[in-house]
Write a protein that holds these residues in place. Structure first.
Motif, PDB file in Angstrom:
ATOM      1  N   GLN A  13       0.829  -1.211   0.000  1.00 15.84           N
ATOM      2  CA  GLN A  13       0.000   0.000   0.000  1.00 15.84           C
ATOM      3  C   GLN A  13       0.862   1.258   0.000  1.00 15.84           C
ATOM      4  O   GLN A  13       0.597   2.210  -0.751  1.00 15.84           O
ATOM      5  CB  GLN A  13      -0.916  -0.013   1.222  1.00 15.84           C
ATOM      6  CG  GLN A  13      -2.011  -1.073   1.174  1.00 15.84           C
ATOM      7  CD  GLN A  13      -2.710  -1.268   2.503  1.00 15.84           C
ATOM      8  OE1 GLN A  13      -2.395  -0.598   3.502  1.00 15.84           O
ATOM      9  NE2 GLN A  13      -3.660  -2.194   2.553  1.00 15.84           N
ATOM     10  N   HIS A  16       2.523   1.675  -3.451  1.00 13.72           N
ATOM     11  CA  HIS A  16       1.571   2.150  -4.463  1.00 13.72           C
ATOM     12  C   HIS A  16       1.261   3.633  -4.284  1.00 13.72           C
ATOM     13  O   HIS A  16       1.100   4.368  -5.265  1.00 13.72           O
ATOM     14  CB  HIS A  16       0.286   1.325  -4.407  1.00 13.72           C
ATOM     15  CG  HIS A  16       0.445  -0.049  -4.968  1.00 13.72           C
ATOM     16  ND1 HIS A  16      -0.513  -1.038  -4.839  1.00 13.72           N
ATOM     17  CD2 HIS A  16       1.471  -0.620  -5.666  1.00 13.72           C
ATOM     18  CE1 HIS A  16      -0.096  -2.143  -5.428  1.00 13.72           C
ATOM     19  NE2 HIS A  16       1.102  -1.913  -5.934  1.00 13.72           N
ATOM     20  N   ARG A  17       1.156   4.079  -3.012  1.00 11.05           N
ATOM     21  CA  ARG A  17       0.903   5.506  -2.784  1.00 11.05           C
ATOM     22  C   ARG A  17       2.035   6.366  -3.335  1.00 11.05           C
ATOM     23  O   ARG A  17       1.795   7.482  -3.806  1.00 11.05           O
ATOM     24  CB  ARG A  17       0.737   5.771  -1.282  1.00 11.05           C
ATOM     25  CG  ARG A  17      -0.612   5.375  -0.722  1.00 11.05           C
ATOM     26  CD  ARG A  17      -0.854   6.022   0.636  1.00 11.05           C
ATOM     27  NE  ARG A  17       0.107   5.577   1.639  1.00 11.05           N
ATOM     28  CZ  ARG A  17      -0.071   4.522   2.415  1.00 11.05           C
ATOM     29  NH1 ARG A  17      -1.170   3.785   2.310  1.00 11.05           N
ATOM     30  NH2 ARG A  17       0.850   4.187   3.306  1.00 11.05           N
ATOM     31  N   ARG A  18       3.247   5.835  -3.308  1.00  9.35           N
ATOM     32  CA  ARG A  18       4.402   6.572  -3.826  1.00  9.35           C
ATOM     33  C   ARG A  18       4.617   6.325  -5.320  1.00  9.35           C
ATOM     34  O   ARG A  18       5.549   6.870  -5.919  1.00  9.35           O
ATOM     35  CB  ARG A  18       5.659   6.165  -3.054  1.00  9.35           C
ATOM     36  CG  ARG A  18       5.636   6.518  -1.590  1.00  9.35           C
ATOM     37  CD  ARG A  18       5.740   8.005  -1.370  1.00  9.35           C
ATOM     38  NE  ARG A  18       7.046   8.525  -1.786  1.00  9.35           N
ATOM     39  CZ  ARG A  18       7.354   9.804  -1.852  1.00  9.35           C
ATOM     40  NH1 ARG A  18       6.440  10.705  -1.547  1.00  9.35           N
ATOM     41  NH2 ARG A  18       8.545  10.180  -2.233  1.00  9.35           N
ATOM     42  N   ARG A  19       3.755   5.478  -5.907  1.00  8.66           N
ATOM     43  CA  ARG A  19       3.857   5.130  -7.336  1.00  8.66           C
ATOM     44  C   ARG A  19       5.264   4.621  -7.688  1.00  8.66           C
ATOM     45  O   ARG A  19       5.890   5.043  -8.664  1.00  8.66           O
ATOM     46  CB  ARG A  19       3.503   6.340  -8.220  1.00  8.66           C
ATOM     47  CG  ARG A  19       2.038   6.770  -8.110  1.00  8.66           C
ATOM     48  CD  ARG A  19       1.727   7.902  -9.078  1.00  8.66           C
ATOM     49  NE  ARG A  19       0.300   8.173  -9.140  1.00  8.66           N
ATOM     50  CZ  ARG A  19      -0.336   8.979  -8.293  1.00  8.66           C
ATOM     51  NH1 ARG A  19       0.336   9.601  -7.338  1.00  8.66           N
ATOM     52  NH2 ARG A  19      -1.632   9.181  -8.418  1.00  8.66           N
TER      53      ARG A  19
END
Length: 397
Positions: A13, A16-19
């Motif tokens: 998670q 993904h938030r930091r791509r």
């Protein structure tokens, strides 16, 4: 609220938030991409703290978030945390200032609640007490009264800082400890000031800022370095306490030989201090047993589970430690037993912790790591009671 995700899920998670791709995270953190993949795929349930810290730094995320440490109180009483925040920032309404003797007894009560890991009860006392302590400082005419009131305020802020650290509000803890240092200086008490620096070193270590923690602990210890044959018990205790945190920070930095050299000084300080019953008069809970506990914790920090279990046998009376530190010792044992596949021994330690200080398990990342590692073993090994502990901690199978 308690998170119910695994370390791998929390890592995914955050990534993904930091791509970021797994490869990008590996490059940014210095952690082998295979470890990241195994964590995210659930093939590994835990990782070393230095690995988690490196991943958190690369993801610009708090270490406590990746560890799954609960933010706030177990019962979700956000109003209490808001009141503590207001009290630390001195935004509470002015309180009537009771006698200094009454404030001192309140500090005794609050310190006891903290060491017994009764965080909910402590959170209810801190806001009103901090407001009263600040009023006492403002009302003091000077001289001994002002120094006494400042010392009470310093110790009260220290307790508040330790509590909000356990609740994963580290930035708020920094604010409280900076104020605590100022109050200790106003009290003209160098040992109290050094004790505040020990709390700051502990806080920095929890955030993965090990070099800063080690430098602070070393500097503060040097300022009060005692002549062991002549110094007071309390001076040696504060010095040994600072060296303990310096030892762990050195080990986290990978400076293992230096950490073991410093541990020898911690143990020497423990021999001088001996055993002592924890009372309100003591700024720190350092003792000979604490020094023995330091050896166990160093083995845990340096990823040596067999040595940790051997050292744990040399801690003759862990029950003489403050209850929450006794539990920390048991957590070290649980961790080591887990890595040595002594699952029942690890579970026994967890159950004992829950008996001594049930609130502590929900606020400690190492406890969560141990439970997350043990849960998959239930498929092949009978471990009665583990599921209940996991459910209370919010850990899923």
């Amino acid at each position: 609220m308690t998170t119910t995700t695994s370390l791998g899920q929390r890592l995914t998670q955050a990534r993904h938030r930091r791509r970021m791709s797994q490869e990008q995270l590996a490059t940014a953190s210095g952690v082998y991409v295979g470890i990241i993949r195994k964590l995210e795929q659930g093939k590994r349930q835990s990782a070393r703290l230095d690995t988690i810290t490196a991943l958190a730094a690369a993801l610009d995320a708090p270490v406590s978030d990746l560890l799954g440490v609960q933010h706030g109180l177990s019962d979700g009483k956000t109003a209490d945390v808001a009141a503590i925040r207001a009290a630390i920032y001195d935004r509470s309404e002015d309180a009537e200032s009771p006698a200094l003797a009454v404030l001192r007894r309140n500090v005794t009560d609050m310190r006891s609640l903290y060491w017994h890991a009764r965080y909910g009860a402590l959170s209810e006392q801190i806001p009103g007490h901090l407001a009263a302590a600040r009023s006492a400082v403002r009302a003091a005419s000077g001289g001994d009264d002002r120094r006494t009131a400042s010392a009470i305020l310093s110790e009260s802020l220290q307790i508040a800082a330790k509590l909000v650290t356990q609740l994963a509000y580290e930035d708020l803890a920094h604010v409280a400890l900076l104020q605590a240092v100022d109050a200790a200086e106003a009290a003209e008490d160098p040992l109290l000031r050094a004790a505040q620096h020990s709390s700051m070193a502990w806080l920095l270590s929890r955030q993965g800022l090990w070099q800063q923690a080690q430098t602070l602990a070393a500097t503060a210890a040097q300022e009060i370095e005692p002549v062991l044959s002549k110094a007071s018990q309390e001076q040696v205790a504060v010095w040994g306490y600072l060296l303990h945190f310096g030892t762990m920070a050195l080990a986290r930095e990978g400076r293992t030989d230096e950490a073991h050299e410093l541990l020898a000084l911690v143990q020497a300080a423990g021999q001088v201090v001996g055993e002592r019953k924890l009372t309100a008069a003591y700024t720190v809970p350092f003792s000979r047993t604490w020094a023995a506990h330091s050896e166990v914790q160093l083995a845990q920090v340096t990823d040596q589970p067999r040595q940790a279990l051997t050292a744990a046998k040399r801690v003759e009376h862990p029950e003489t430690l403050p209850p929450s530190i006794h539990c920390r010792h048991l957590l070290n044992v649980a961790w080591a037993a887990t890595l040595q596949w002594k699952s029942q021994e690890a579970l026994d330690a967890l159950r004992k912790i829950e008996q001594i200080a049930p609130e502590m398990l929900q606020h400690h990342g190492l406890a969560r790591s141990v439970v997350e590692e043990l849960m998959p073993r239930r498929r092949k090994q009978r471990m009665p009671g583990l599921k209940g502990i996991a459910e209370r901690m919010g850990v899923t199978d």
